[in-house]
Design a protein around this motif. Structure first.
Motif: not given
Length: 323
Positions: A4, A282, A284-285, A316-317, A320-321
């Motif tokens: 990231t 969402d 992006c994920v 939020r991203v 989730a990664l």
């Protein structure tokens, strides 16, 4: 685990000293926030004399970011090597390497704008030779031992923190850049997804009897902005993405290959093209990217909107990664 990245070039067309100062400080605050939330890298870059105030001093900015963070890496991608004094650059990188405990990554390129060379009265036609001298010099300088430089014996102190030296990659999109990296045993950073150039670099490693590796952009390396309502964001802020895309396009000749290359002349074309992507968390994920590059202040983006994008990305991203 995905890498990231938060990218900053601090562009702001028509900036006042007050507004640009606020943008610089906000970027450092954003870097500290990103560091606290597990984002792996801050990336910055170098351009000179740009009307839109593109950052000209990446190591100064890198120092501020490294001082405000504890974990993330700061990548200067790329420093325009021939515009720098080799001994002074070796000193600056060594100091930042010591301050950060080895978190500075430098990609050395030769640039693609003759105007920048003219600004510093550096001969454009000598850029390859100057880049060779710069890379050879900094590697010798970081040993801390005396060496010959331009007809005299010099010694550079202090030695860097990293052993054998700070992470230094050779950037570019030409065979000359690949040969230069292989000859010196330095890793190679192609400026775009160029598998044939990576293969050429590996062949030259064998030829020179050196070791190295490649850090190459993926076939798709979009610049991301995260928003709850992408339609509204494109309508309100699309002009900032377009400004940056058009600036890049005006600088790059037909022979320049870049991961960030757009032919768009309107916001609508730019959105359809996919180089810049405004996505919900969402979405992006769901992109399934291995390398996510958030560009929160692209093209003079208002700082408040940049913060909204970064917070959505971090909260939020990134979780989730698995970051």
């Amino acid at each position: 685990m995905a890498v990231t990245v938060v990218r900053f070039n601090l562009v702001e067309p028509g900036a006042t000293p007050a507004s640009l100062g606020a943008r610089y400080r906000a970027a450092v605050e954003m870097a500290a926030y990103a560091d606290d939330r597990g984002i792996t890298t801050v990336q910055t870059e170098e351009h000179h004399g740009a009307a839109n105030n593109w950052l000209p001093s990446p190591f100064t900015f890198a120092g501020a970011v490294l001082g405000a963070t504890r974990h993330l890496a700061v990548t200067v991608s790329a420093v325009i090597g021939p515009l720098h004094d080799p001994l002074r650059l070796a000193e600056d990188i060594a100091v930042l390497d010591l301050l950060s405990g080895g978190r500075l990554v430098t990609v050395a390129g030769i640039g693609y704008r003759p105007e920048e060379y003219a600004l510093f009265d550096v001969e454009w036609k000598r850029r390859g030779r100057l880049q060779d001298e710069l890379l050879e010099t900094v590697l010798k300088a970081w040993t801390g031992e005396p060496f010959a430089f331009r007809g005299r014996t010099v010694r550079v102190t202090p030695r860097p923190y990293s052993d054998p030296h700070p992470l230094l990659l050779v950037g570019g999109s030409s065979k000359a850049a690949a040969r230069r990296a292989a000859r010196l045993g330095l890793p190679f950073f192609p400026s775009a997804h160029l598998p044939e150039l990576e293969a050429y670099y590996k062949e030259r490693l064998i030829e020179y009897g050196t070791e190295g590796w490649t850090m190459m952009p993926a076939a798709e390396t979009p610049l991301l902005h995260i928003a709850e309502d992408p339609d509204r964001t494109w309508a309100e802020y699309g002009k900032h993405f377009l400004h940056e895309a058009r600036t890049y396009a005006s600088w790059q000749s037909g022979g320049i290959r870049s991961a960030v290359k757009s032919a768009a002349t309107t916001v609508e074309q730019l959105r359809a093209e996919g180089v810049y992507r405004v996505l919900t968390p969402d979405e992006c994920v769901g992109q399934g990217l291995d390398n996510l590059v958030l560009h929160p202040l692209a093209g003079g983006m208002p700082v408040e909107e940049g913060w909204r994008s970064l917070r959505l990305f971090a909260e939020r991203v990134v979780p989730a990664l698995g970051g």
